[in-house]
Design an enzyme around this catalytic site. Structure first.
Site, PDB file in Angstrom:
ATOM      1  N   VAL A 134       0.820  -1.209   0.000  1.00 24.08           N
ATOM      2  CA  VAL A 134       0.000   0.000   0.000  1.00 24.08           C
ATOM      3  C   VAL A 134       0.857   1.264   0.000  1.00 24.08           C
ATOM      4  O   VAL A 134       0.580   2.216  -0.738  1.00 24.08           O
ATOM      5  CB  VAL A 134      -0.941  -0.026   1.227  1.00 24.08           C
TER       6      VAL A 134
ATOM      7  N   ASP B 294      11.122   3.090   5.026  1.00 26.87           N
ATOM      8  CA  ASP B 294      10.876   1.735   5.510  1.00 26.87           C
ATOM      9  C   ASP B 294      12.001   1.344   6.469  1.00 26.87           C
ATOM     10  O   ASP B 294      13.150   1.757   6.285  1.00 26.87           O
ATOM     11  CB  ASP B 294      10.798   0.743   4.336  1.00 26.87           C
TER      12      ASP B 294
ATOM     13  N   ARG C 268      -7.286  -2.541  -5.157  1.00 24.80           N
ATOM     14  CA  ARG C 268      -7.228  -3.981  -5.464  1.00 24.80           C
ATOM     15  C   ARG C 268      -5.848  -4.298  -5.992  1.00 24.80           C
ATOM     16  O   ARG C 268      -5.361  -3.609  -6.897  1.00 24.80           O
ATOM     17  CB  ARG C 268      -8.243  -4.354  -6.543  1.00 24.80           C
TER      18      ARG C 268
ATOM     19  N   ASN D 202     -14.939  -3.927   3.025  1.00 29.77           N
ATOM     20  CA  ASN D 202     -14.340  -5.236   2.789  1.00 29.77           C
ATOM     21  C   ASN D 202     -15.238  -6.370   3.286  1.00 29.77           C
ATOM     22  O   ASN D 202     -15.344  -7.418   2.648  1.00 29.77           O
ATOM     23  CB  ASN D 202     -12.963  -5.324   3.450  1.00 29.77           C
TER      24      ASN D 202
ATOM     25  N   CYS E  46      -6.266  -8.828   2.556  1.00 27.01           N
ATOM     26  CA  CYS E  46      -7.243  -7.948   3.214  1.00 27.01           C
ATOM     27  C   CYS E  46      -8.493  -8.647   3.714  1.00 27.01           C
ATOM     28  O   CYS E  46      -8.800  -8.580   4.900  1.00 27.01           O
ATOM     29  CB  CYS E  46      -7.627  -6.827   2.263  1.00 27.01           C
TER      30      CYS E  46
ATOM     31  N   LYS F 289      -8.149 -11.072   6.874  1.00 29.87           N
ATOM     32  CA  LYS F 289      -7.734 -10.428   8.130  1.00 29.87           C
ATOM     33  C   LYS F 289      -8.714  -9.336   8.550  1.00 29.87           C
ATOM     34  O   LYS F 289      -8.971  -9.157   9.734  1.00 29.87           O
ATOM     35  CB  LYS F 289      -6.296  -9.920   8.000  1.00 29.87           C
TER      36      LYS F 289
HETATM   37  C1  UDX Z   1      -1.178  -2.699   3.923  1.00 32.04           C
HETATM   38  C2  UDX Z   1      -1.803  -2.020   5.107  1.00 32.04           C
HETATM   39  O1  UDX Z   1      -0.861  -1.582   5.983  1.00 32.04           O
HETATM   40  C3  UDX Z   1      -2.823  -2.881   5.723  1.00 32.04           C
HETATM   41  O2  UDX Z   1      -3.391  -2.243   6.817  1.00 32.04           O
HETATM   42  C4  UDX Z   1      -3.843  -3.107   4.679  1.00 32.04           C
HETATM   43  O3  UDX Z   1      -4.949  -3.790   5.202  1.00 32.04           O
HETATM   44  C5  UDX Z   1      -3.241  -3.902   3.568  1.00 32.04           C
HETATM   45  O4  UDX Z   1      -2.141  -3.300   3.083  1.00 32.04           O
HETATM   46  P1  UDX Z   1       0.810  -3.978   3.120  1.00 32.04           P
HETATM   47  O5  UDX Z   1       1.258  -2.732   2.439  1.00 32.04           O
HETATM   48  O6  UDX Z   1       0.245  -5.071   2.285  1.00 32.04           O
HETATM   49  O7  UDX Z   1      -0.246  -3.594   4.243  1.00 32.04           O
HETATM   50  O8  UDX Z   1       1.883  -4.531   4.108  1.00 32.04           O
HETATM   51  P2  UDX Z   1       3.352  -4.940   3.843  1.00 32.04           P
HETATM   52  O9  UDX Z   1       3.544  -5.224   2.409  1.00 32.04           O
HETATM   53  O10 UDX Z   1       3.661  -5.912   4.917  1.00 32.04           O
HETATM   54  O11 UDX Z   1       4.135  -3.578   4.129  1.00 32.04           O
HETATM   55  C6  UDX Z   1       4.403  -3.005   5.333  1.00 32.04           C
HETATM   56  C7  UDX Z   1       5.759  -2.290   5.206  1.00 32.04           C
HETATM   57  O12 UDX Z   1       5.977  -1.482   6.332  1.00 32.04           O
HETATM   58  C8  UDX Z   1       6.936  -3.249   5.104  1.00 32.04           C
HETATM   59  O13 UDX Z   1       7.755  -2.890   4.018  1.00 32.04           O
HETATM   60  C9  UDX Z   1       7.667  -3.050   6.423  1.00 32.04           C
HETATM   61  O14 UDX Z   1       9.054  -3.260   6.321  1.00 32.04           O
HETATM   62  C10 UDX Z   1       7.326  -1.624   6.751  1.00 32.04           C
HETATM   63  N1  UDX Z   1       7.401  -1.298   8.170  1.00 32.04           N
HETATM   64  C11 UDX Z   1       6.801  -2.070   9.087  1.00 32.04           C
HETATM   65  C12 UDX Z   1       8.068  -0.144   8.566  1.00 32.04           C
HETATM   66  O15 UDX Z   1       8.619   0.584   7.754  1.00 32.04           O
HETATM   67  N2  UDX Z   1       8.108   0.188   9.898  1.00 32.04           N
HETATM   68  C13 UDX Z   1       7.565  -0.587  10.852  1.00 32.04           C
HETATM   69  O16 UDX Z   1       7.637  -0.260  12.038  1.00 32.04           O
HETATM   70  C14 UDX Z   1       6.873  -1.762  10.436  1.00 32.04           C
HETATM   71  C1  UDX Z   2      -9.591  -6.138  -1.685  1.00 34.31           C
HETATM   72  C2  UDX Z   2     -10.617  -5.015  -1.960  1.00 34.31           C
HETATM   73  O1  UDX Z   2     -11.226  -5.223  -3.228  1.00 34.31           O
HETATM   74  C3  UDX Z   2      -9.940  -3.676  -1.906  1.00 34.31           C
HETATM   75  O2  UDX Z   2     -10.890  -2.640  -2.091  1.00 34.31           O
HETATM   76  C4  UDX Z   2      -9.296  -3.544  -0.541  1.00 34.31           C
HETATM   77  O3  UDX Z   2      -8.681  -2.318  -0.352  1.00 34.31           O
HETATM   78  C5  UDX Z   2      -8.294  -4.660  -0.326  1.00 34.31           C
HETATM   79  O4  UDX Z   2      -8.972  -5.893  -0.443  1.00 34.31           O
HETATM   80  P1  UDX Z   2      -7.744  -7.453  -3.064  1.00 34.31           P
HETATM   81  O5  UDX Z   2      -7.506  -8.229  -1.817  1.00 34.31           O
HETATM   82  O6  UDX Z   2      -6.573  -6.939  -3.820  1.00 34.31           O
HETATM   83  O7  UDX Z   2      -8.655  -6.176  -2.749  1.00 34.31           O
HETATM   84  O8  UDX Z   2      -8.534  -8.388  -4.054  1.00 34.31           O
HETATM   85  P2  UDX Z   2      -9.997  -8.555  -4.671  1.00 34.31           P
HETATM   86  O9  UDX Z   2      -9.925  -8.329  -6.121  1.00 34.31           O
HETATM   87  O10 UDX Z   2     -10.986  -7.767  -3.917  1.00 34.31           O
HETATM   88  O11 UDX Z   2     -10.220 -10.123  -4.446  1.00 34.31           O
HETATM   89  C6  UDX Z   2     -10.202 -10.701  -3.152  1.00 34.31           C
HETATM   90  C7  UDX Z   2     -10.495 -12.170  -3.213  1.00 34.31           C
HETATM   91  O12 UDX Z   2     -11.841 -12.400  -3.563  1.00 34.31           O
HETATM   92  C8  UDX Z   2      -9.665 -12.956  -4.214  1.00 34.31           C
HETATM   93  O13 UDX Z   2      -9.257 -14.175  -3.616  1.00 34.31           O
HETATM   94  C9  UDX Z   2     -10.626 -13.198  -5.352  1.00 34.31           C
HETATM   95  O14 UDX Z   2     -10.332 -14.344  -6.098  1.00 34.31           O
HETATM   96  C10 UDX Z   2     -11.919 -13.338  -4.621  1.00 34.31           C
HETATM   97  N1  UDX Z   2     -13.106 -13.007  -5.445  1.00 34.31           N
HETATM   98  C11 UDX Z   2     -13.301 -11.737  -5.869  1.00 34.31           C
HETATM   99  C12 UDX Z   2     -14.013 -14.007  -5.769  1.00 34.31           C
HETATM  100  O15 UDX Z   2     -13.845 -15.166  -5.392  1.00 34.31           O
HETATM  101  N2  UDX Z   2     -15.114 -13.657  -6.520  1.00 34.31           N
HETATM  102  C13 UDX Z   2     -15.347 -12.404  -6.938  1.00 34.31           C
HETATM  103  O16 UDX Z   2     -16.377 -12.169  -7.595  1.00 34.31           O
HETATM  104  C14 UDX Z   2     -14.407 -11.394  -6.617  1.00 34.31           C
END
Ligand code: UDX
Ligand code: UDX
Length: 440
Positions: free
Chosen positions: A11, A30, A154, A211, A263, A266
């Site tokens: 993100v 980071d 997404r 979600n 997402c 969790k």
């Molecule tokens: C994000 C959002 O944070 C989460 O709440 C949302 O629901 C989904 O996406 P994501 O970006 O997927 O999480 O997480 P991740 O790819 O694990 O990235 C977190 C980053 O933060 C990592 O690169 C980690 O090294 C960094 N980090 C973590 C810091 O820089 N400082 C910290 O103290 C902890």
């Molecule tokens: C999701 C939300 O869409 C996004 O808005 C949020 O910020 C993060 O979580 P993402 O996890 O990237 O995004 O994937 P998404 O495309 O939403 O799919 C999630 C899961 O649902 C996948 O495993 C997908 O295969 C499944 N899915 C989705 C289905 O089984 N059927 C569907 O019709 C749509």
């Protein structure tokens, strides 16, 4: 305008790169120095279509930087976005906020002048207020406001979702912070993107509610698919029939092996826990969580049934491992449950995924990792399609049949036309569509 993005994960990277594309100076911070070193060399640690060009261009134009120096990035920033991970806490399903809280303490120490602190990470309701307390306790003299600005990206379509969102949610009671957010999102205001202004708490809840609703929609159609199989309906027709009703909408009505990803699993769990704690349990969400987990586990049974009741000593090819196409993300992917259940039932499993092999190797033991789709199905007793990558949509059926030991296909994403595949000599089964083979 200067932004510090704390956390260069999925993100943080996408949001940071997109804000720099809006013309803002962005520093992505980071704690993982290896990740920052790779980014500085131009290596993008995740697979997201279009992200590499976006990052390259904005680095070249001097608007995007990567650093481990939080203090320097925050002290120069007008707005600091928190985008560190919020994984499920082990054992109880609540969101683990330790990274968010740690970031808040560091930001408090580093900020100079009026600063807007924005949560991008998905955080339970009340976290904004907690961040405010932490900063105030650490730095009683700090001049700041806290805003909740959840992401709805997404994976695989994240850049489009950021640049052309259905809406932007901005949660704050402060007029001054709202003005800063308006400047940051100026290009979207100009495009007349709906901007929803709310309290911090409502914005935090909106993300979880969105979600949870989408997860429930998928789970609903999955259960309708099961019913179709029992009573002879076609879930595609039912989905289209209900989806054209504007109140329902056509999207997120694809039946499949259950939702996965970073997402939905969790966030539904965290929301259910928050609601229980608040004394207003969300029973629909609780059911969705249970049904989906059970569904993922049960998918292997379909394969076993199709193989005549046993896979002991058999070879099963699995195509598609990531939780959905166009990502390398394996978090909570249905393939994890399916492959381990097949292995537990005595099968040897050969797998292939266009982008997810490296991540899969970290989470999935004992599978044979193959170089391509046809290699995976070489000598296989059955072929299972778990993720609907485009590369699997038009396999050469004659070649597939020749390559496999027995032509059994289990299509968990309904990407093939049952008649066509059966005409090609396959014993074919899918999700929620008439099973002619069984009826015959
Ligand atoms: C994000 C959002 O944070 C989460 O709440 C949302 O629901 C989904 O996406 P994501 O970006 O997927 O999480 O997480 P991740 O790819 O694990 O990235 C977190 C980053 O933060 C990592 O690169 C980690 O090294 C960094 N980090 C973590 C810091 O820089 N400082 C910290 O103290 C902890
Ligand atoms: C999701 C939300 O869409 C996004 O808005 C949020 O910020 C993060 O979580 P993402 O996890 O990237 O995004 O994937 P998404 O495309 O939403 O799919 C999630 C899961 O649902 C996948 O495993 C997908 O295969 C499944 N899915 C989705 C289905 O089984 N059927 C569907 O019709 C749509």
């Amino acid at each position: 305008m200067q932004i510090a993005m704390i956390g260069a994960g999925y993100v943080g990277l996408v949001s940071g790169a997109c804000f720099s594309e809006f013309g803002i100076d962005v520093k992505c911070v980071d704690t993982d120095s290896g990740k920052i070193a790779r980014l500085l060399k131009g290596e993008i640690p995740i697979f997201e279509p279009g992200l590499d060009e976006l990052i390259e261009r904005n680095i070249a134009e001097g608007r995007l930087e990567f650093t481990t120096d939080l203090k320097q990035a925050v002290s120069a920033a007008d707005a600091v976005f928190i985008a560190v991970g919020t994984p499920s806490r082990r054992g109880d399903g609540f969101a683990d906020l330790s990274y968010v809280h740690a970031a808040a303490r560091e930001i408090a120490v580093a900020m100079t002048g009026y600063t807007v602190v924005v949560t991008k990470s998905t955080v339970p309701v009340g976290t904004g207020a907690e961040i405010e307390r932490i900063i105030r306790d650490t730095r009683p003299d700090a001049d700041f406001d806290v805003v909740s600005n959840p992401e709805f990206l997404r994976e695989g379509a994240a850049i489009g979702d950021f640049m052309r969102p259905d809406r932007v949610v901005i949660g704050t009671e402060s007029e001054r912070a709202r003005k800063t957010m308006q400047r940051i999102y100026r290009p979207l205001y100009l495009m007349e993107t709906p901007i929803v202004h709310t309290s911090v708490e409502s914005a935090e809840l909106t993300k979880y509610a969105a979600n949870a609703f989408l997860a429930a929609k998928i789970t609903f159609i999955n259960e309708i698919a099961d019913l179709c199989e029992k009573v002879g309906g076609d879930v595609h027709d039912v989905a289209r029939g209900i989806g054209l009703d504007g109140r329902i909408g056509r999207k997120f009505l694809h039946a499949g092996p259950g939702y996965g990803g970073s997402c939905f699993p969790k966030d539904t769990l965290a929301l259910a826990r928050t609601a229980q704690q608040a004394g207003a349990p969300l029973r629909i969400v609780e059911s969705v969580i249970e049904i989906n987990a059970e569904r993922k586990r049960n998918m292997a049974q379909r394969v076993i049934a199709q193989c005549g009741g046993t896979v002991e000593g058999k070879t099963i090819a699995v195509l598609g491992l990531t939780f959905k196409p166009n990502t390398d993300d394996m978090r909570d992917a249905p393939s994890l449950d399916i492959v381990s259940a097949l292995q537990a039932a005595g099968a040897r499993v050969r797998v292939y995924d266009p982008q997810g092999m490296e991540e899969a190797k970290k989470l999935m033991d004992g599978a044979d990792y193959c170089e391509g789709a046809y290699e995976a199905m070489d000598g296989a007793d059955a072929l299972v399609i778990v993720t609907e990558w485009n590369a699997f949509r038009a396999l050469d059926l004659a070649r597939v049949k020749q390559t496999m030991k027995t032509p059994i296909m289990v299509d968990l994403r309904n990407i093939y036309d049952p008649e066509e595949v059966r005409a090609a000599g396959f014993d074919y089964t899918c999700i929620g569509r008439p099973n002619l083979a069984l009826e015959a």
